[in-house]
Structures are given as C-alpha cells and as structure tokens.
Design a protein around this motif. Structure first.
Motif, PDB file in Angstrom:
ATOM      1  N   PRO A   1       1.062  -0.740   0.280  1.00 18.83           N
ATOM      2  CA  PRO A   1      -0.507   0.142  -0.029  1.00 18.83           C
ATOM      3  C   PRO A   1       0.733   1.331  -0.094  1.00 18.83           C
ATOM      4  N   SER A   2      -0.153   2.714   0.643  1.00 18.15           N
ATOM      5  CA  SER A   2       1.221   3.260   0.557  1.00 18.15           C
ATOM      6  C   SER A   2       2.145   4.093   1.818  1.00 18.15           C
ATOM      7  N   PHE A   3       2.517   4.601   2.087  1.00 20.12           N
ATOM      8  CA  PHE A   3       3.451   4.626   3.430  1.00 20.12           C
ATOM      9  C   PHE A   3       2.872   5.549   4.250  1.00 20.12           C
ATOM     10  N   VAL A   4       3.137   5.764   4.897  1.00 18.87           N
ATOM     11  CA  VAL A   4       2.915   6.926   6.487  1.00 18.87           C
ATOM     12  C   VAL A   4       4.284   7.074   7.641  1.00 18.87           C
ATOM     13  N   ILE A   5       4.495   8.390   7.394  1.00 22.78           N
ATOM     14  CA  ILE A   5       5.691   8.447   8.561  1.00 22.78           C
ATOM     15  C   ILE A   5       5.865   8.899   9.562  1.00 22.78           C
ATOM     16  N   ARG A   6       5.926   8.341  10.714  1.00 17.56           N
ATOM     17  CA  ARG A   6       5.518   8.946  12.208  1.00 17.56           C
ATOM     18  C   ARG A   6       7.070   9.515  12.924  1.00 17.56           C
ATOM     19  N   ASP A   7       6.740  10.169  13.841  1.00 14.07           N
ATOM     20  CA  ASP A   7       7.407  10.397  14.918  1.00 14.07           C
ATOM     21  C   ASP A   7       8.020   9.233  16.217  1.00 14.07           C
ATOM     22  N   TYR A   8       9.277   9.175  16.062  1.00 12.08           N
ATOM     23  CA  TYR A   8       9.425   7.969  16.837  1.00 12.08           C
ATOM     24  C   TYR A   8      10.809   8.768  18.136  1.00 12.08           C
ATOM     25  N   HIS A   9      10.881   7.817  19.034  1.00  6.18           N
ATOM     26  CA  HIS A   9      11.931   7.667  20.491  1.00  6.18           C
ATOM     27  C   HIS A   9      12.109   6.893  20.962  1.00  6.18           C
ATOM     28  N   ASN A  10      13.614   6.660  21.254  1.00  6.97           N
ATOM     29  CA  ASN A  10      13.453   6.091  22.435  1.00  6.97           C
ATOM     30  C   ASN A  10      13.697   6.242  23.775  1.00  6.97           C
ATOM     31  N   LYS A  11      13.678   6.134  24.403  1.00  6.97           N
ATOM     32  CA  LYS A  11      14.101   5.583  25.613  1.00  6.97           C
ATOM     33  C   LYS A  11      15.114   7.083  26.457  1.00  6.97           C
ATOM     34  N   GLN A  12      16.283   6.770  25.654  1.00  2.00           N
ATOM     35  CA  GLN A  12      17.115   7.810  25.877  1.00  2.00           C
ATOM     36  C   GLN A  12      17.258   9.261  25.026  1.00  2.00           C
ATOM     37  N   ASN A  13      16.065   9.161  24.349  1.00  2.00           N
ATOM     38  CA  ASN A  13      15.454  10.686  23.762  1.00  2.00           C
ATOM     39  C   ASN A  13      16.303  10.525  21.664  1.00  2.00           C
ATOM     40  N   PHE A  14      16.195   9.587  21.570  1.00  2.00           N
ATOM     41  CA  PHE A  14      16.820   9.724  20.058  1.00  2.00           C
ATOM     42  C   PHE A  14      15.618   9.463  19.207  1.00  2.00           C
ATOM     43  N   GLN A  15      15.446  10.740  18.696  1.00  2.00           N
ATOM     44  CA  GLN A  15      15.188  11.131  17.962  1.00  2.00           C
ATOM     45  C   GLN A  15      15.277   9.753  16.582  1.00  2.00           C
ATOM     46  N   TYR A  16      14.012   9.397  15.929  1.00  2.00           N
ATOM     47  CA  TYR A  16      14.072   8.834  14.260  1.00  2.00           C
ATOM     48  C   TYR A  16      12.504   8.690  13.403  1.00  2.00           C
ATOM     49  N   LYS A  17      12.752   8.527  12.654  1.00  2.00           N
ATOM     50  CA  LYS A  17      11.982   8.847  11.633  1.00  2.00           C
ATOM     51  C   LYS A  17      11.498   6.673  11.561  1.00  2.00           C
TER      52      LYS A  17
END
Length: 424
Positions: free
Chosen positions: A285-301
């Motif tokens: 299908p089509s894709f969707v991007i979301r914002d995530y982070h680990n418990k050490q506040n590392f931000q990733y997509k």
C-alpha cells in the motif's frame, strides 16, 4: 535407511539439486544480494543499536538480533540468534557496523532464495506444473512485499518462511509416497518452526490428519497421537527449560501481549484485512512516516503501511482472494490443498478473528504467504485439461503480475527515498 542416505535425501530436500533449481537459487541470490547489500552498506535501517523497534513496518530488528525476540512469541529463537550474532561479530571484528549489517542481510537473502526454490519444487514435483508456469509463479512470489522485505530483514519471520516451505514440501512428498512422517522429523520441525514463532507449531501437525486410512485403523491413530505427544512434549520441555520451569510467566506475558496487540483501531476491520493481512503481504500500500524516539530521547523516523488508496489495488486484492477461494473449492477433496488451507486458517483465526496484530499484520506474511502461489498452482493444474479456462487463468495471472511489479517497484523507490532522507 542408513545415515549417509538420510543425509543425501535431506540435502536434496533443502537445497537445489538440478540445473533449473540452481538457476532459481543463484538468480535470486544475486538479485536480492545486490538489493540487500546496498541497503546494508549504505544505510542504517537493517540494524541501528539506538533504535529499539519499528524503524520500518514494525520489524523489531534490534530486538531480534540481540535477544531473538520475546520468549512468549518466539520461545527458542534466542538460541539461533545468539549463534547468529556471534558469527556476525566474528566477521565484523566485534563491531556493529556495515559489515555486521551485511551478514544479517545476506543470511536473510539466502533464506528467502531457498524458500523460493522450495516453492518451485512443490509446484513442479507435487502439483506437476510445466516448468515455465512454475517459474512464472515463483517469479511472481519473489515480487511479493513479504519476499522483498524479508530478503534483507533479520527477523524470525524470514526463517519461519523457509522452514514452513521446507516442511510443507516434505509433508507433501510423504503423503504422495504413502509414507508416515517420522517422530524425529516432527520433533525437529516442531522445535524449529514453533521455536521461532510458537503459534506455527500447530501447522506441523496438520499433515498427520491426512494419513491414509487414519480413522479406520485404531492402532495407526494411536501411534500418530503418540508421535504428536512426544514431539510436542519435547518442545514444551525445551520451552520450560528456558524459563527455568516458571510456567506462570507464559500466561502472564501472553495475556499482556494480546491486550497490547489486539486493541481495535480506527481503520475498519474489512480494510485492515484487505490492506494489511491479505494484501499488504503481497502488494505494497502507500506509506506513512511517524516520529518515534527511544527511552534515551534519540529521535528517529519510522515507516508504516497505510491502507490502499487506489481502486486498482483493492481490485487486485479481491481478485487474489477470489483466486484462492476458487482454488480451494475446486480442489476441496485434495488432501494437499486442505493442508495448505488449514495452515492458512491458523493465521486467519489469530489475526483476522482474534485481531492479534491485525493493525500491523503485513509483517506476518512469512507465516502464510507461500500458500498463495501453491494454491494458484493447484488451480491451474485442476484446469490443465480445459485449455480455454487454463489460458484465461494464466492471462489473469500475467496481468496481476505486471501490476504487482509496477506497484511494488514504485513503492520500493519510495522506501529508498525514505532511507536516503533519514538513514544515511
């Protein structure tokens, strides 16, 4: 049968042993190998120690690589991935770098390439399809979203896919030859398949139901039940041994996982089944991007699959479902077809009925997606004496394959754009 003969038969079962099978294996090994090597060497998506989960499509690469996944769903996989991780560290000189990622990508590549060989063996040796038709269905399967993603992803599903393909072909050979599945084979299959994903152990015992004259011979039925109990008992003992026989943890953790992964979502049930459970494992299908982070506040997509946005995609999925149902109904009295559908039914109950993981059911394709080309093959074989119907099914297959290639090729280009922007 002596040990040497058994080893030869095992090697012939698992690996290619003629020109066409070696051609299939090498073709996909090279194709997926180039694809996976680029992803592993140029991007961090296969493994990044800072990302705990869900970098793409809910695959928990770090968890699988480091621990084998949670014991409640993957009870014995830690033993396999501990060995695998040590090998990767040895090759990469103890670094979690691009070489480390490359080892995992190539392991997945080999597993999926061998799985496609197993599918061809079934199509050719069990169903009896012509070589070119078998190659068409194998090539189509290689473009499934599950095959593409698992070809470079270090996951339990990758190796479950391979083991289930091997076992289904092995069980089909036994039924064709009028032979029983030995208790040793049942035990190895149960520990291997169930150890990687516990719900799949049920599929190992399905072929036993179709033993010849089973319910007319009480002695045979008793021996069959005994074999099942022995093989399942060995699996349970190994599972409990990992938990130091604290069986309460199984029920507690399983309950937690069910509560976590079976909550209803905003997306309608029919659309989750169509877009993710059935379709998402074949047609992106089509894709969707979301914002995530680990418990050490590392931000990733993180990248997830959305529902289908095109009527053509829904038409493809509903046509796929129609072909599978047609194959099943046409071959209802066929034991091999019943085995495939009962195996698929296990996943239908877990994901579509109980709704476990339905909102991300596109990651579970390794458990059942191999059923699609095999049922397709049975449908073609059932009309081999009716030229017009046979050619019509082939024509529809080719059209669906063309749409599959165009759609999935476009989505993979989007996936690489995501990697280029966020995972260099």
């Amino acid at each position: 049968m002596n040990l040497k003969t058994k080893c030869i038969h095992f090697l012939k079962l698992v690996f290619p042993h003629n020109f066409i099978e070696w051609g299939i294996f090498l073709f996909f090994l090279i194709s997926y190998g180039i694809f996976g090597t680029i992803i592993a060497m140029d991007y961090r998506i296969v493994f990044d120690d800072r990302i705990p989960w869900d970098a793409y499509f809910s695959f928990d690469n770090r968890s699988i690589v480091m621990t084998g996944g949670g014991f409640e769903r993957h009870p014995l996989s830690n033993y396999f991935f501990d060995w695998y991780r040590n090998l990767a560290f040895y090759i990469s000189d103890g670094k979690k770098d691009e070489v480390f990622r490359l080892v995992y990508a190539w392991g997945s590549n080999i597993a999926i390439s061998l799985s496609l060989v197993q599918i061809y063996k079934y199509l050719k040796n069990i169903i009896g399809l012509p070589v070119l038709v078998g190659l068409l269905l194998v090539l189509m399967t290689s473009f499934f979203s599950t095959s593409i993603l698992l070809s470079f992803t270090p996951e339990n599903y990758t190796y479950t896919f391979l083991l289930l393909c091997i076992f289904n072909y092995y069980a089909a050979l036994k039924i064709r030859n009028g032979q029983e599945i030995p208790v040793a084979a049942l035990t190895i299959a149960g520990v291997g398949v169930g150890g990687l994903t516990i719900t799949n152990i049920l599929k190992i015992y399905i072929p036993l139901i179709f033993s010849k004259n089973l319910f007319w011979n009480w002695k045979k039925l008793g021996l069959l039940v005994l074999k099942g109990v022995v093989s399942a008992g060995i699996f349970v003992l190994l599972f409990l041994n990992r938990l130091n026989f604290d069986y309460h943890r199984i029920f507690t953790k399983t309950g937690e996982q069910y509560e976590k992964f079976s909550q209803p979502k905003v997306t309608p049930l029919w659309d989750m089944i169509a877009s993710w459970f059935v379709g998402g494992n074949v047609l992106f299908p089509s894709f969707v991007i979301r914002d995530y982070h680990n418990k050490q506040n590392f931000q990733y997509k993180a990248l997830f699959m959305d529902v289908y946005s095109s009527y053509f995609s829904y038409a493809f999925v509903f046509l796929l479902i129609a072909m599978l149902l047609w194959a099943y109904l046409k071959n209802f009295k066929n034991s091999w077809v019943q085995i495939l559908m009962l195996s698929f039914l296990v996943d239908i109950i877990i994901h579509a009925v109980l709704k476990f993981g339905l909102h991300t059911s596109y990651i579970y394709g390794g458990h059942f997606v191999f059923v699609y080309p095999l049922l397709w093959g049975w449908l073609l074989q059932s009309y081999s004496d009716k030229k017009m119907v046979y050619q019509s099914i082939l024509a529809v297959t080719v059209l669906m394959f063309c749409y599959l290639m165009l759609n999935n090729g476009y989505r993979i280009a989007e996936f690489f754009d995501f990697l280029e922007r966020y995972y260099r």
